[in-house]
Design a protein around this motif. Structure first.
Motif, PDB file in Angstrom:
ATOM      1  N   ASN A  49     -48.779  17.431  -3.057  1.00  0.00           N
ATOM      2  CA  ASN A  49     -48.574  18.775  -2.522  1.00  0.00           C
ATOM      3  C   ASN A  49     -49.907  19.490  -2.291  1.00  0.00           C
ATOM      4  O   ASN A  49     -50.415  20.166  -3.188  1.00  0.00           O
ATOM      5  CB  ASN A  49     -47.710  19.594  -3.488  1.00  0.00           C
ATOM      6  CG  ASN A  49     -46.377  18.950  -3.780  1.00  0.00           C
ATOM      7  OD1 ASN A  49     -45.698  18.480  -2.874  1.00  0.00           O
ATOM      8  ND2 ASN A  49     -45.991  18.910  -5.042  1.00  0.00           N
ATOM      9  N   VAL A  92     -47.779  22.517   1.395  1.00  0.00           N
ATOM     10  CA  VAL A  92     -46.779  21.455   1.418  1.00  0.00           C
ATOM     11  C   VAL A  92     -46.081  21.405   0.069  1.00  0.00           C
ATOM     12  O   VAL A  92     -46.733  21.450  -0.982  1.00  0.00           O
ATOM     13  CB  VAL A  92     -47.416  20.091   1.735  1.00  0.00           C
ATOM     14  CG1 VAL A  92     -46.405  18.956   1.554  1.00  0.00           C
ATOM     15  CG2 VAL A  92     -47.973  20.086   3.162  1.00  0.00           C
ATOM     16  N   THR A 148     -43.103  22.167   4.794  1.00  0.00           N
ATOM     17  CA  THR A 148     -44.417  22.676   5.191  1.00  0.00           C
ATOM     18  C   THR A 148     -44.266  24.167   5.454  1.00  0.00           C
ATOM     19  O   THR A 148     -43.467  24.582   6.295  1.00  0.00           O
ATOM     20  CB  THR A 148     -44.936  21.967   6.456  1.00  0.00           C
ATOM     21  OG1 THR A 148     -44.952  20.551   6.235  1.00  0.00           O
ATOM     22  CG2 THR A 148     -46.348  22.437   6.788  1.00  0.00           C
ATOM     23  N   LYS A 194     -52.446  22.380  -0.440  1.00  0.00           N
ATOM     24  CA  LYS A 194     -52.363  23.750   0.056  1.00  0.00           C
ATOM     25  C   LYS A 194     -53.760  24.211   0.447  1.00  0.00           C
ATOM     26  O   LYS A 194     -54.738  23.837  -0.202  1.00  0.00           O
ATOM     27  CB  LYS A 194     -51.790  24.688  -1.017  1.00  0.00           C
ATOM     28  CG  LYS A 194     -50.485  24.215  -1.645  1.00  0.00           C
ATOM     29  CD  LYS A 194     -50.133  25.020  -2.853  1.00  0.00           C
ATOM     30  CE  LYS A 194     -48.880  24.486  -3.530  1.00  0.00           C
ATOM     31  NZ  LYS A 194     -49.079  23.156  -4.142  1.00  0.00           N
ATOM     32  N   VAL A 209     -51.414  27.388   4.672  1.00  0.00           N
ATOM     33  CA  VAL A 209     -50.441  26.338   4.915  1.00  0.00           C
ATOM     34  C   VAL A 209     -50.285  25.564   3.607  1.00  0.00           C
ATOM     35  O   VAL A 209     -51.278  25.276   2.929  1.00  0.00           O
ATOM     36  CB  VAL A 209     -50.858  25.410   6.077  1.00  0.00           C
ATOM     37  CG1 VAL A 209     -52.215  24.763   5.809  1.00  0.00           C
ATOM     38  CG2 VAL A 209     -49.797  24.332   6.331  1.00  0.00           C
TER      39      VAL A 209
END
Length: 797
Positions: A531, A552, A577, A533, A550
């Motif tokens: 994950n 994930v 996302t 970011k 953004v």
């Protein structure tokens, strides 16, 4: 009622013109000169207090002339005070020196966003919590935050309550308590009913919307709720908090603390009891809890032990009220526990559960630039729910039909108990490295393990089945391990802050489920998630910034998703996302934010609107879906005594190429209907809230609170006949604080909910099928109570 309220407000308006004085100022670090947001400012002989904003500024309003002692406290700094005499508005600035004792702020800071983080979030401090802690479920503290919908199964706010943020329910909301996961490891839900009156032991809360920052526990697909319990209080205290109101609702809380003893030790405690009959028939609650905490403060370390527990007994109301009953005006009908043979209801149709929590928290300042925070934890949960079942086939319980003479008894009425006994334990940690004011780096993670036994008993049968009392007809064991490690960094270059965050998470889950031959066997699932970011914040000036990010997120299916499927039909993990961009401003008389989000899902597990026989939600993978919207919030000081906080979210929440299957009882088949694009269930396109706060007299407040939620669909077909109508509800909150000799503060309050008696439902479920060539909707709703009240009396010694 509307006219009376309007007259009441009109009579109070002239008081706004009365002359009142104010004290303003700024709180800074004496050594660096940096602003200190979150400092607490209080006035002696007064219940007025304030918390400094992100720029360190504070405001104390509605004061009369006279002599006061102005006190300032901030975690990690030495308390300070100043004697002042007010004849006119005054400005008093404070520069605080760092404390010789270490503090607990690093316990949760690793999983929280700051005022410069490129993340949408809302902070609630202790004052916000106390003002709204009237006795309803914990989720109601968050009801006025953006994109939020809160509901109550019993209809009066006590018992099982729930929250959705951006349309996502609690199984998608990461909840941590002192950095320790609170979500159930298997079904991933959060049941605050198991921790009644938790709010009375909470110091502060942060709600992050979207994926947010990396944290421990389940991934956040809608939001994160980060809760910190009691922290250091330097002076001794004792409090009695009592509330009473409609539908037999009663809350009694006793809290106490020693303050700082011998410059190193502190002890805090709380004991609570809550009862309510509920608005829905047979939806009563009997809740109890306690909280004990002891801490040792050293120059460079803090060690704290929390021991707390909650017990709940609630009459089952989780199926809601049938739509036909709602339409005919019987909004309180609860059909659970109905006994066909006697046309009566089973009296012990209850849910019974106990959870005990143990947390050992440790913070250590290793060097001037490096600090450590770690925790060991154990949660022990056990309990059951009991229910009456009509005309059940004995074969479903592993029994053979009983033959009596010429009769074969294949069905019987029975009472069953479904038990859960589990342990959840593990360790969390984080290292924070801050070499200067421009760089902040965090390395954190956790290892948690869950062991749970699910077993079910038959307590009684109407017909003879030759089984002994408390007969166990099924048992299975589950084990889940959850390991994660994350690293986060913030680097400031001039007016630009660069943000990066990456997390690796590994899950191992062993459970009893169907194999490819549809036989129940123990199975194992291994999942790995990555994950990342990234974000950036540009500081326009000291009071405003813009940001973009953004992130994930990945999320595993829950227990029912696994156990109700075979390896061939097993749902996939979800992928998200999340794109966020926004603007924030914070001025003395005005603050606000606007945030845009686009949440793009792959294989999202979407609620179909149906529930299984124990109230669990049924979900299915959707290949492509999204949520997109804009959140805006504004807080404005209209006049010296009048302020307004308002927020709104406009969004679109869509699934693509969704296929719904309905049972056709005419043909005995499943009929499929394809939807190219439709609304995600339980995802309103518009939510909004408003709080108008008016202080007509010193230490007194009148707040008019409003909430709007647009239409919510019960499944993913955008079918209006399977939906919840939009609703607009208004509450009134009255608070007044004063003191007398021997008491630090006496607080009286009155919360009038749904003041205009709006008839509305806030949640529901649907079970459509096809009969006689037509779609038949079997809808169930959770009607909320008409006008009702909670009165409170709080005494502080």
């Amino acid at each position: 009622m509307k006219n009376l309220f309007a007259v009441f407000i009109a009579l109070l308006l002239p008081v706004m013109a009365a002359a009142q004085l104010s004290v303003t100022g700024k709180i800074t670090d004496k050594q660096t000169g940096e602003a200190l947001p979150g400092a607490t400012i209080t006035l002696s002989n007064s219940a007025v207090n304030a918390v400094s904003d992100v720029n360190g500024k504070y405001h104390l309003d509605n004061l009369k002339s006279g002599a006061y002692t102005l006190k300032v406290s901030f975690i990690g700094y030495q308390n300070t005070s100043k004697n002042i005499t007010l004849n006119t508005d005054a400005v008093n600035n404070f520069a605080l020196s760092r404390s010789t004792l270490f503090t607990e702020e690093v316990t949760v800071s690793a999983t929280r966003a700051t005022e410069k983080s490129p993340t949408a979030f809302t902070n609630l401090n202790k004052k916000d919590i106390e003002k709204n802690n009237s006795g309803r479920g914990f989720e109601y503290l968050l009801e006025q935050t953006p994109s939020t919908v809160v509901t109550s199964n019993a209809g009066a706010g006590v018992g099982y309550t729930s929250i959705r943020i951006r349309g996502s329910d609690a199984t998608r909301t990461n909840v941590t308590l002192n950095g320790i996961p609170l979500n159930d490891a298997e079904d991933q839900g959060v049941y605050f009913v198991d921790l009644p009156d938790l709010a009375s032991s909470v110091d502060n809360i942060q709600v992050q919307r979207g994926v947010g920052t990396s944290t421990n526990g389940a991934g956040a697909f809608g939001a994160s709720i980060n809760i910190q319990t009691t922290t250091r209080r330097d002076t001794a205290y004792a409090e009695l908090n009592n509330s009473a109101g409609s539908y037999g609702t009663l809350k009694n809380t006793v809290s106490f603390g020693t303050g700082l003893l011998g410059d190193h030790f502190s002890f805090d405690g709380r004991l609570s009891r809550m009862v309510s009959d509920g608005y829905i028939d047979r939806a009563s609650s009997d809740l109890k809890s306690f909280f004990l905490s002891g801490a040792y403060y050293g120059k460079k370390s803090v060690l704290r032990l929390n021991v707390f527990s909650g017990y709940e007994k609630t009459y089952q109301a989780w199926d809601g009220v049938p739509e036909d009953s709602v339409k005919f005006g019987n909004r309180r009908y609860n059909e659970l526990g109905y006994i066909n043979s006697t046309n009566s209801f089973y009296k012990n149709q209850t849910d019974n559960y106990t959870q005990n929590y143990y947390q050992l928290l440790y913070n250590q300042q290793l060097t001037d630039k490096l600090s450590f925070s770690g925790a060991l934890h154990l949660t022990r949960g056990y309990g059951y729910y009991e229910e009456y079942k009509n005309n059940e086939p004995v074969s479903a319980y592993g029994l053979k039909p009983v033959i009596i003479g010429t009769d074969t008894l294949a069905n019987t009425d029975l009472v069953r108990r479904l038990w859960l006994s589990n342990y959840f334990y593990g360790a969390t940690y984080n290292l924070t490295y801050k070499p200067n004011n421009d760089l902040n780096m965090i390395l954190g993670g956790a290892y948690n393990e869950y062991r749970g036994d699910h077993y079910n008993n038959i307590e009684w049968t109407q017909q003879s089945t030759t089984i002994p009392p408390d007969y166990e007809y099924s048992r299975n064991h589950a084990k889940k391990t959850d390991f994660n490690i994350f690293s986060r960094a913030e680097y400031r270059l001039g007016k630009v802050l660069f943000y990066g965050d990456v997390q690796y998470r590994h899950i191992s889950y062993s459970f009893l489920g169907f194999d490819q031959d549809l036989k129940n066997v123990q199975q194992q699932v291994e999942l790995d998630f990555f994950n990342p970011k990234a974000g950036i914040t540009y500081q326009i000036n000291s009071n405003s910034n813009v940001y973009g990010s953004v992130a994930v997120g990945n999320h595993e299916p829950n227990r029912n998703d696994f156990t109700n499927s075979s390896p061939q039909s097993r749902p996939k993990a979800e992928h998200l996302t999340d794109f966020e961009a926004g603007y924030r401003i914070n001025e003395s008389a005005f603050s606000g934010s606007i945030n845009g989000f686009y949440m793009l899902y792959k294989n999202q597990l979407v609620l179909t609107g149906s529930l299984d026989d124990v109230g669990g939600a049924i979900r299915t993978n959707i290949k492509d879906s999204y949520r997109a919207g804009v959140e805006a919030s504004v807080r404005v000081k209209i006049a010296q005594q009048l302020s307004w906080f308002v927020n709104a979210t406009v969004s679109t929440n869509k699934v693509k190429n969704f296929t719904q299957y309905l049972q056709n009882y005419d043909t005995g088949t499943l009929d499929a209907t394809q939807y190219k694009k439709s609304d995600i269930a339980y995802s309103p396109n518009l939510t909004g809230s408003s709080t108008i706060s008016y202080h007509p007299i010193k230490n007194g407040e009148i707040a008019f609170i409003s909430k709007y939620v647009s239409r919510q669909y019960l499944d993913n077909t955008s079918t209006q006949s399977r939906s919840i109508d939009g609703y607009f509800v208004n509450d009134v909150r009255l608070n007044y604080n004063f003191s007398i000799k021997g008491l630090k503060n006496i607080g009286v309050g009155l919360l009038v909910n749904n003041v205009f008696s709006k008839k509305y439902q806030s949640d529901g479920a649907t079970y459509p099928d096809i009969e006689s060539g037509k779609v038949a909707n079997y809808n169930y709703f959770y009607p909320q109570a008409p006008v009702n009240f909670l009165a409170s009396l709080n005494l502080k010694f």
